[in-house]
Write a protein that holds these residues in place. Structure first.
Motif, PDB file in Angstrom:
ATOM      1  N   TYR A  16      -6.540  -0.125  -6.328  1.00  0.00           N
ATOM      2  CA  TYR A  16      -6.421   0.635  -5.083  1.00  0.00           C
ATOM      3  C   TYR A  16      -5.357   0.025  -4.179  1.00  0.00           C
ATOM      4  CZ  TYR A  16      -8.166   3.161  -0.962  1.00  0.00           C
ATOM      5  OH  TYR A  16      -8.302   3.970   0.134  1.00  0.00           O
ATOM      6  N   HIS A  17      -4.619   0.904  -3.511  1.00  0.00           N
ATOM      7  CA  HIS A  17      -3.561   0.495  -2.585  1.00  0.00           C
ATOM      8  C   HIS A  17      -2.407  -0.182  -3.305  1.00  0.00           C
ATOM      9  CE1 HIS A  17      -6.394   0.836   1.136  1.00  0.00           C
ATOM     10  NE2 HIS A  17      -5.880   1.991   0.767  1.00  0.00           N
ATOM     11  N   SER A  18      -1.986   0.425  -4.404  1.00  0.00           N
ATOM     12  CA  SER A  18      -0.757  -0.017  -5.065  1.00  0.00           C
ATOM     13  C   SER A  18       0.245   1.135  -4.995  1.00  0.00           C
ATOM     14  CB  SER A  18      -1.027  -0.441  -6.516  1.00  0.00           C
ATOM     15  OG  SER A  18      -1.637   0.602  -7.236  1.00  0.00           O
ATOM     16  N   SER A  19       1.471   0.881  -5.391  1.00  0.00           N
ATOM     17  CA  SER A  19       2.522   1.887  -5.208  1.00  0.00           C
ATOM     18  C   SER A  19       3.667   1.632  -6.183  1.00  0.00           C
ATOM     19  CB  SER A  19       3.029   1.864  -3.759  1.00  0.00           C
ATOM     20  OG  SER A  19       3.457   0.558  -3.421  1.00  0.00           O
ATOM     21  N   GLN A  79       0.834  -1.203   0.000  1.00  0.00           N
ATOM     22  CA  GLN A  79       0.000   0.000   0.000  1.00  0.00           C
ATOM     23  C   GLN A  79       0.868   1.251   0.000  1.00  0.00           C
ATOM     24  OE1 GLN A  79      -2.540   1.943   3.498  1.00  0.00           O
ATOM     25  NE2 GLN A  79      -3.573   0.179   2.615  1.00  0.00           N
ATOM     26  N   MET A  80       2.007   1.176   0.721  1.00  0.00           N
ATOM     27  CA  MET A  80       2.932   2.305   0.807  1.00  0.00           C
ATOM     28  C   MET A  80       4.339   1.786   0.564  1.00  0.00           C
ATOM     29  SD  MET A  80       1.200   3.880   4.218  1.00  0.00           S
ATOM     30  CE  MET A  80       0.485   2.323   4.679  1.00  0.00           C
ATOM     31  N   MET A  81       5.155   2.568  -0.101  1.00  0.00           N
ATOM     32  CA  MET A  81       6.480   2.066  -0.458  1.00  0.00           C
ATOM     33  C   MET A  81       7.435   3.241  -0.627  1.00  0.00           C
ATOM     34  SD  MET A  81       7.289  -0.766  -3.351  1.00  0.00           S
ATOM     35  CE  MET A  81       6.903   0.087  -4.871  1.00  0.00           C
ATOM     36  N   GLY A 100       1.917  -3.875  -5.039  1.00  0.00           N
ATOM     37  CA  GLY A 100       0.668  -3.605  -4.345  1.00  0.00           C
ATOM     38  C   GLY A 100      -0.563  -3.824  -5.200  1.00  0.00           C
ATOM     39  N   SER A 101      -1.683  -3.481  -4.656  1.00  0.00           N
ATOM     40  CA  SER A 101      -3.046  -3.597  -5.171  1.00  0.00           C
ATOM     41  C   SER A 101      -3.822  -4.528  -4.259  1.00  0.00           C
ATOM     42  CB  SER A 101      -3.103  -4.135  -6.615  1.00  0.00           C
ATOM     43  OG  SER A 101      -4.437  -4.043  -7.091  1.00  0.00           O
ATOM     44  N   ASN A 102      -4.703  -3.942  -3.513  1.00  0.00           N
ATOM     45  CA  ASN A 102      -5.604  -4.728  -2.677  1.00  0.00           C
ATOM     46  C   ASN A 102      -6.841  -3.898  -2.376  1.00  0.00           C
ATOM     47  OD1 ASN A 102      -6.699  -6.739  -1.129  1.00  0.00           O
ATOM     48  ND2 ASN A 102      -5.614  -6.125   0.738  1.00  0.00           N
TER      49      ASN A 102
END
Ligand SMILES: [Cu+2]
Length: 827
Positions: free
Chosen positions: A616-619, A245-247, A632-634
């Motif tokens: 959503y929630h990728s980085s 989600q964060m990176m 990410g992606s979830n």
């Protein structure tokens, strides 16, 4: 085996008839060697390759280890294709694997468009062809795994059994799919294995147009032009263990990944992990303990080099439901958390996440921007969960870390006016010290010292902040553009009426299939009469697209969806009509590169393609070699493999078009940079190189939710004397590039060196030393002063330093040394 040789001979003969003579065979590839007994894939048309077998270590804690990709080209109308592990796995390396528990197979099929430009590389993990203007279109529905499952329902196979995957192609419309080609990514997963695993990687390519199996070229062996081939492509390189989600890039070797608290199979200290350290070279991960829930936090570096990740949400239990603090998955309320990390290469560093470190107020979805004195400003957020805030849950304030002045939270009226589109406001520090803030449709310059704002025109096109989630970036700063800031926004979503965004419960209209905005608008906030200017539209609408600054001055734009918005809902009947749980659908598989210096109409270029949706929630983050890590992606409330858009752990790397080119050296770059003061020089191989050389600093940023907090690039001023490149320090204004870590690059003719992690400023939080602007020899003005230049420069600096009273400045600028010895790499 005989069959194998026969086929090889056949293809060589065909090849001889259709291609020019090639250099002598590569010894490892020119004959059926040690790999001859390995399983191989039976491609359409009967071509084959001896597969490259590759040992690959999986992280001890990882449960999935993936990495088998097959690509080939086929006619527009593709007959059913059978890919198979044609023989039992009997190579010695795989004997160990055959003793292990069952093999899990999952496959996805996509199509690639664009003519192949070169044969695939063999003997590498990634058998990808370089494709021009590749366009990927997913056809998951057209794949079947034989004997018993489809790609969404992994089936179990014994390693000793022949494995066949039947790819049944769809008939593609030639108008919408101008070229043909397919890619199958097959992930082999081993469960419950904690030791190193051995993976085989196979490559296969066929170009039916010419009737030649491109892979067969490799049997003949080729010299240059084939062995590299990463440039302009994207490949799966690893597994993130937790959903990214964060990176952010912490060192030249390590990326740090944070998820929200959820039931990731990866465990740490007996509970699901939601943080890892990812090694760029080995692709191994180290699970890290994080105490508080990092769900939609903000983050950035401080002037002393530490990373701060702040805000988040309540402790949760299964499916995102609230848990009592300390219960559930072990998370504590992260709403007021201040978490610190000093990144390291020795695997010893840990998150410092103490309950005693607290923000003044809870912030879910806060933005963090670094300031000129090494503090961070923390803007907005929500006091609790929900899709978008109402006035009651909104937190229209900001605060600082470390605390400044009265220590409390200050009101930020724009964040009150722009509810419900007030979360994750877009913020960039301006040269004036004001902060440019964009939320809702508003844009302002906020002076946090005077607590006053200057209004800028309303942004056209579409809302850009979460959950409309357009991408934004500050374009590179340089002497050429007078360090004039220009902020670019692309994509996003308009729902018509603001009220359609709803409230904490979700949007009031169906959003998941609405096309996202294609509009790109930019503004130079500090320019007199600042106004929005439309620039090249995106080729396709995008929400949750992410800009990543490349050191050549261009910007990568990847991830996101073509329809729908950020956010999720577990209720399939919710008015927003989630797909699975996702309010976004139809991912964009096509990374783009934006060239802000190209003429209008020519700024976007498609480079590479993927078949992994990044919703959503990728980085994504820039790496020191100028590739980009994508993860990410979830779009789900919890770890979820039973829905259309699953929790995604695969990590990809995108390689820029210059990736395979010989790189300049970064050897002449110092490890610290100051604001003004003595410059330095770099000697390049030739005067011609020096003419095309520059030095840039890139702060790679904190990537989450299609944002990249803190990201910016500045080009340092230079002059040339033969093959010598004289380089200035940063301009004497820390607002242009706040103190803290950055990657420094030498860029020659558009090709960057490896990035070097450097410290900008004095390495401390507080007012930064500022010296006079670097006076470079070799510039037009200095040509007249030749001979007197260095003494003038020293006098100027002596004067500046004594005025500022900073011994430290003198020491760091190298000025003392300059007085006593002649140095060729200090000016
Ligand atoms: Cu979020």
């Amino acid at each position: 085996m005989r069959d194998f040789v026969l086929r090889a001979v056949t293809f060589l003969l065909r090849l001889a008839a259709t291609s020019k003579p090639r250099p002598a065979a590569h010894p490892a590839l020119g004959q059926p060697g040690p790999h001859a007994k390995a399983p191989y894939l039976l491609p359409p048309g009967g071509g084959f390759l001896p597969p490259a077998v590759e040992k690959r270590s999986c992280p001890s804690s990882a449960q999935i280890c993936s990495g088998l990709t097959v690509e080939w080209f086929a006619p527009l109308v593709v007959p059913p294709v059978r890919l198979g592990l044609h023989t039992p796995l009997r190579v010695p390396e795989l004997v160990l694997a055959s003793l292990l528990p069952p093999l899990r197979v999952r496959a996805e099929l996509g199509s690639l468009h664009g003519p192949p430009q070169r044969p695939p590389a063999l003997g590498r993990r990634r058998p990808v062809n370089k494709l021009s203007s590749a366009f990927l279109h997913e056809h998951n529905s057209s794949i079947r795994c034989s004997p018993a499952a489809d790609e969404r329902q992994p089936s179990l196979y014994s390693l000793n059994a022949p494995l066949a995957i039947l790819l049944e192609s769809a008939n593609l419309d030639a108008n919408t799919h101008p070229f043909e080609g397919y890619r199958a990514s097959i992930a082999l997963s081993f469960s419950s294995i904690s030791t190193a695993l051995i993976m085989a990687s196979y490559s296969q390519s066929m170009m039916a147009l010419k009737g030649v199996v491109l892979g067969a070229l490799l049997l003949v062996g080729t010299g240059s032009g084939v062995a590299a081939g990463k440039a302009g492509t994207m490949q799966v390189v690893g597994n993130s263990g937790v959903s990214a989600q964060m990176m952010f890039l912490g060192t030249e070797q390590k990326v740090y990944i944070l998820d929200k608290t959820e039931n990731n199979p990866l465990k740490v200290n007996g509970h699901p992990a939601w943080g890892v350290e990812y090694d760029i070279n080995s692709n191994n991960i180290r699970a890290m303990e994080v105490r508080s829930n990092t769900f939609c936090a903000g983050g950035m570096t401080l002037g002393d080099g530490r990373w701060l990740v702040t805000g988040g949400n309540k402790a949760v239990t299964t499916n995102g439901a609230d848990a009592k603090s300390g219960q559930g998955y072990g998370a504590y309320n992260g709403g007021r958390a201040l978490r610190f990390l000093s990144p390291c290469d020795n695997q010893q560093c840990q998150w410092d996440d103490q309950a005693s470190n607290q923000l003044n107020t809870e912030r879910w979805y806060p933005t963090v921007e670094p300031l000129a004195d090494g503090h961070n400003i923390i803007l907005g957020g929500m006091r609790d969960g929900g899709f978008v805030p109402s006035q009651g849950s909104n937190n229209p304030t900001y605060e600082f870390y470390p605390i400044k002045g009265d220590g409390g939270s200050r009101n930020l009226p724009i964040l009150q006016r722009t509810v419900p589109l007030s979360l994750y406001p877009i913020a960039y520090l301006m040269s004036s010290g004001e902060v440019f803030i964009q939320a809702g449709r508003e844009a302002i310059l906020w002076d946090y010292k005077k607590k006053s704002e200057r209004a800028l025109p309303t942004i056209p096109g579409a809302p850009r902040v979460y959950p409309a989630s357009g991408g934004s970036a500050l374009l590179p700063l340089s002497a050429e553009n007078g360090y004039k800031e220009t902020v670019l926004f692309c994509g996003g979503m308009s729902l018509g009426k603001t009220s359609n965004w709803g409230n904490e419960g979700g949007p009031t209209i169906a959003v998941s299939q609405l096309p996202a905005s294609t509009s790109c608008e930019q503004i130079s906030p500090m320019a007199g009469g600042a106004s929005w200017e439309a620039v090249d539209d995106l080729p396709q609408g995008r929400s949750m697209g992410q800009f990543i600054q490349l050191p050549d001055g261009k910007l990568w734009f990847g991830n996101g969806v073509t329809t729908g918005v950020a956010g999720y809902n577990t209720n399939p009947n919710a008015p927003g009509r989630p797909v699975g749980e996702s309010y976004g659908d139809n991912p964009s598989y096509q990374p783009l590169v934006y060239d802000p210096k190209a003429s209008k109409g020519n700024r976007w270029k498609r480079v590479g393609s993927s078949n992994i949706g990044r919703l959503y929630h990728s980085s994504a983050t820039l790496l020191p070699d100028s590739s980009i890590l994508v993860a990410g992606s979830n779009p789900n409330a919890d770890y979820n493999t039973n829905t259309k858009w699953k929790t995604e752990y695969r990590v990809e790397r995108w390689y820029p078009e210059f990736y395979d080119a010989p790189r300049p050296s970064n050897g002449g770059l110092p490890r610290t940079f100051s604001y003004g003061g003595n410059g330095f020089s770099i000697t390049l191989p030739s005067a011609a190189d020096a003419q095309k050389a520059k030095v840039v600093l890139v702060r790679t940023g904190f990537s989450t939710h299609g944002m990249n907090m803190g990201q910016r690039m500045i080009e340092l001023e230079t002059t040339r004397q033969g093959s010598k490149l004289n380089v200035a320090q940063l301009p004497p204004n820390p607002n242009l590039f706040a103190p803290g870590p950055a990657l420094a690059f030498v860029v020659v003719n558009g090709v960057p060196s490896q990035g070097k992690m450097v410290m900008v400023g004095n390495g401390r939080i507080g007012t930064q030393p500022v010296a006079a602007k670097t006076n470079l020899p070799g510039g037009k003005r200095d040509e007249m002063l030749e001979g007197r230049n260095s003494s003038l420069l020293e006098r100027n600096l002596d004067h500046a330093a004594s005025q500022l009273g900073h011994d430290d400045l003198l020491r760091r600028s190298g000025l003392h040394a300059r007085h006593h010895k002649s140095s060729t790499d200090r000016l």
